[in-house]
Write a protein that holds these residues in place. Sequence first.
Motif, mmCIF file in Angstrom:
data_model
loop_
_atom_site.group_PDB
_atom_site.id
_atom_site.type_symbol
_atom_site.label_atom_id
_atom_site.label_comp_id
_atom_site.label_asym_id
_atom_site.label_seq_id
_atom_site.Cartn_x
_atom_site.Cartn_y
_atom_site.Cartn_z
ATOM 1 N N PHE A 163 0.874 -1.415 0.094
ATOM 2 C CA PHE A 163 0.030 0.076 0.049
ATOM 3 C C PHE A 163 0.898 1.234 0.019
ATOM 4 C CE2 PHE A 163 -2.825 -2.982 1.776
ATOM 5 C CZ PHE A 163 -3.722 -3.292 0.971
ATOM 6 N N LYS A 164 2.180 0.925 -0.297
ATOM 7 C CA LYS A 164 2.975 2.110 -0.314
ATOM 8 C C LYS A 164 2.696 3.099 -1.662
ATOM 9 C CE LYS A 164 6.909 -0.177 -2.067
ATOM 10 N NZ LYS A 164 8.292 -0.298 -2.059
ATOM 11 N N GLU A 165 3.075 4.433 -1.774
ATOM 12 C CA GLU A 165 2.813 5.180 -2.631
ATOM 13 C C GLU A 165 3.648 4.557 -3.975
ATOM 14 O OE1 GLU A 165 0.871 6.610 -4.589
ATOM 15 O OE2 GLU A 165 0.649 8.908 -4.116
ATOM 16 N N ARG A 166 3.009 4.874 -5.332
ATOM 17 C CA ARG A 166 3.501 4.504 -6.299
ATOM 18 C C ARG A 166 5.130 5.171 -6.483
ATOM 19 N NH1 ARG A 166 1.126 6.740 -10.771
ATOM 20 N NH2 ARG A 166 2.212 5.320 -12.175
ATOM 21 N N ARG A 167 6.129 4.804 -7.000
ATOM 22 C CA ARG A 167 7.283 5.291 -7.176
ATOM 23 C C ARG A 167 7.312 6.280 -8.398
ATOM 24 N NH1 ARG A 167 13.414 3.270 -6.646
ATOM 25 N NH2 ARG A 167 14.362 5.235 -6.071
ATOM 26 N N LEU A 168 7.274 7.419 -8.527
ATOM 27 C CA LEU A 168 7.127 8.093 -9.698
ATOM 28 C C LEU A 168 8.465 8.032 -10.494
ATOM 29 C CD1 LEU A 168 5.373 9.788 -11.689
ATOM 30 C CD2 LEU A 168 6.133 11.784 -10.561
ATOM 31 N N SER A 169 9.587 8.316 -9.900
ATOM 32 C CA SER A 169 10.980 8.472 -10.506
ATOM 33 C C SER A 169 11.951 8.148 -9.664
ATOM 34 C CB SER A 169 10.987 9.906 -11.269
ATOM 35 O OG SER A 169 12.469 9.843 -11.495
ATOM 36 N N VAL A 170 13.241 7.775 -10.025
ATOM 37 C CA VAL A 170 14.301 7.694 -9.104
ATOM 38 C C VAL A 170 14.901 8.957 -8.474
ATOM 39 C CG1 VAL A 170 16.086 7.866 -10.931
ATOM 40 C CG2 VAL A 170 16.572 6.344 -8.575
ATOM 41 N N LYS A 171 14.483 9.942 -9.244
ATOM 42 C CA LYS A 171 14.896 11.464 -8.738
ATOM 43 C C LYS A 171 13.753 12.502 -8.639
ATOM 44 C CE LYS A 171 16.669 12.449 -13.446
ATOM 45 N NZ LYS A 171 18.031 12.683 -14.060
ATOM 46 N N PRO A 172 13.745 13.368 -8.001
ATOM 47 C CA PRO A 172 12.668 14.390 -8.023
ATOM 48 C C PRO A 172 12.458 14.928 -9.435
ATOM 49 C CG PRO A 172 13.854 14.792 -6.153
ATOM 50 C CD PRO A 172 14.661 13.746 -6.823
#
Length: 201
Positions: free
Chosen positions: A95-104
């Motif tokens: 249930f953790k948030e989707r990882r959008l990218s390896v960097k901001p």
Amino acid sequence: MIPFVSSQRNASYIKGGDHLQTNVYLVRHAHSTYTADELGRPLSEKGIVASENVRRLFANKKIDAVLSSPYKRAIQTVECVAAGIGKEVIIKEGFKERRLSVKPMEDFQAAIAKVWEDPTFFWEGGESNVAAQKRGVQALLNVLEEYEGKSIVIGTHGNIMVLLMNFFNRNYDFLFWKSLGMPDIYELVFQGKNLINVERI
């Protein structure tokens, strides 16, 4: 409010026979002050105040267990509910948030819009909608098996929460995600693994 329309997209998960009703409360975390530390980012002062309202909303509901993403802001939002029933928050990685990218990302809104436009697209080191949804739905199906007939609170995040709801009904989409508050709570009612109703709390 999106009118609930049952979908058969999850038909392969529905088993025959009689099933008890399971109530799943998806709780999007309260406001947090942004830092790059996804795991340890806490609620802001505003978020802490809002989490008290979460406690009040569940005070008169019979809750059997409280689960959460491992991220601190999600745990902090629902730990008051767990305390109210005398139990600990159970951590569920799915249930953790989707990882959008390896960097901001320089333009977060544009970056998140892109992954919703193309469900298979992913930024470097991130998750596509397809991958994040698969991970989250599996976690939810596991919960429905383990807690059938119970009422469960799940502390989670905006994108993964909407992806879970989108699996059952495509009307829960990018625009719906943009409309969510912090916190925000939706009750999903299941008969076995068949979603039969959705209501905002």
